[in-house]
Design an enzyme around this catalytic site. Structure first.
Site, PDB file in Angstrom:
ATOM      1  N   HIS A  40      44.311 -32.586   6.700  1.00 48.15           N
ATOM      2  CA  HIS A  40      45.774 -32.695   6.604  1.00 48.15           C
ATOM      3  C   HIS A  40      46.134 -33.952   5.819  1.00 48.15           C
ATOM      4  CE1 HIS A  40      47.411 -29.641   9.537  1.00 48.15           C
ATOM      5  NE2 HIS A  40      46.107 -29.464   9.610  1.00 48.15           N
ATOM      6  N   ASP A  64      52.315 -23.946  10.516  1.00 45.37           N
ATOM      7  CA  ASP A  64      51.700 -25.274  10.473  1.00 45.37           C
ATOM      8  C   ASP A  64      52.150 -26.126  11.673  1.00 45.37           C
ATOM      9  OD1 ASP A  64      50.181 -27.289   9.246  1.00 45.37           O
ATOM     10  OD2 ASP A  64      51.912 -28.082   8.152  1.00 45.37           O
TER      11      ASP A  64
HETATM   12  P1  13P Z   1      51.295 -34.349   3.310  1.00 42.65           P
HETATM   13  O1  13P Z   1      52.761 -34.105   3.509  1.00 42.65           O
HETATM   14  O2  13P Z   1      50.920 -35.761   3.532  1.00 42.65           O
HETATM   15  O3  13P Z   1      50.795 -33.812   2.030  1.00 42.65           O
HETATM   16  O4  13P Z   1      50.555 -33.531   4.491  1.00 42.65           O
HETATM   17  C1  13P Z   1      50.837 -32.169   4.671  1.00 42.65           C
HETATM   18  C2  13P Z   1      50.160 -31.638   5.881  1.00 42.65           C
HETATM   19  O5  13P Z   1      49.149 -32.124   6.307  1.00 42.65           O
HETATM   20  C3  13P Z   1      50.785 -30.477   6.529  1.00 42.65           C
HETATM   21  O6  13P Z   1      50.100 -30.055   7.651  1.00 42.65           O
END
Ligand code: 13P
Length: 283
Positions: A207, A82
């Site tokens: 996201h 990610d």
């Molecule tokens: P949140 O932590 O706001 O749920 O977002 C997670 C995210 O977008 C990881 O790429």
């Protein structure tokens, strides 16, 4: 699972108008909670690892954990890198067997974003992995640099160019969501999402799932979102669960004494998200 398998999961999500969830995980306990909840609901799921974690545990260990959990699961479990801003780390993840990686060069000028994504996409595709890129900015806590006014919003023309010139598989778009809990109401630009969805055909990624109302998430899915990332509420369930259990057990506790209840708390969040996004009974 190889590139064709993962792309097929996205194709089915798009066709069936639901979204896969990518849950941010940090270790073996949250990874196992996410995969257990996905199996209970018969949902394909992505386990997302942020590269910051590699400061504490090598990429290779995550790759081995992800591979082993996927093999032992009877629903698709896709290990995903990610928000990686480093082309070399993306390539290393592909080499270690991550079926999906995100090269987030959204803070760079478009030309550089395109060049970096193209390099990773060519490398990943030749080795059987898929690639996510990003246009615009996700607000809130993160590593994406700042923005001014509404320039966090993904520009349609930029999305079209990046997709055409890189062959990237999925695209995260800035439409007003933020990482972390929201201060006040989130304001999402459904209009921009709709414009992007009309202009490009690859699956879109949302996201900043934590804190967005279910009905807004479902509206985004109706407008082309095929993957919803969720991180903060998973970490919060994990850490608050630990805190509560530690208070209950006292300082003599071992992790194995507490972790079953903690994992149940994580699984509850995961199940709610999977149902919100319609991913249950899809595997
Ligand atoms: P949140 O932590 O706001 O749920 O977002 C997670 C995210 O977008 C990881 O790429």
């Amino acid at each position: 699972m190889n590139q064709c398998g993962v792309k097929e999961l996205f194709r089915r999500a798009k066709e069936g108008c639901y979204a896969l969830n990518a849950f941010n995980c940090a270790d073996v306990w949250d990874m196992s909670a996410v995969t257990a909840a996905a199996q209970e609901l018969r949902a394909p799921v992505m386990v997302a690892i942020h590269p910051e974690n590699f400061t504490q545990l090598p990429l290779e260990i995550y790759a081995a954990l992800g591979r082993e959990m996927a093999e032992r699961s009877d629903v698709p479990v896709i290990l995903h890198l990610d928000h990686c801003q480093d082309v070399q780390v993306c390539k290393a993840a592909v080499d270690c067997g991550f079926p999906s990686v995100m090269l987030d060069a959204s803070a760079l000028p478009l030309e550089k974003n395109i060049a970096a994504v193209k390099e990773v996409a060519e490398y990943a595709h030749a080795r059987g992995s898929i690639v996510e890129a990003e246009i615009g900015r996700i607000k809130g806590v993160g590593y994406e640099g700042g923005y001014e006014g509404d320039d966090y919003l993904a520009r349609v023309a930029d999305c079209v160019r990046l997709v055409e010139e890189t062959g990237v598989d999925t695209l995260a778009v800035g439409i007003g969501t933020a990482h972390g809990y929201y201060e006040g109401e989130p304001h999402l630009s459904f209009e921009r999402l709709q414009e992007i969805h009309r202009a490009i055909s690859i699956p879109l990624v949302l996201h900043g799932g934590t804190g967005i109302a279910g009905e807004d998430v479902r509206r985004c899915i109706a407008e082309g979102i095929c993957k919803v990332n969720v991180g903060t509420c998973i970490a919060s369930a994990y850490m608050n669960g630990m805190k509560a259990e530690l208070e209950r057990f006292g300082e003599n506790a071992f992790i194995i004494d507490l972790i079953g209840t903690v994992k149940e708390g994580i699984k509850k969040e995961v199940r709610e998200w999977i149902r919100t996004c319609g991913g249950d009974k899809r595997a």
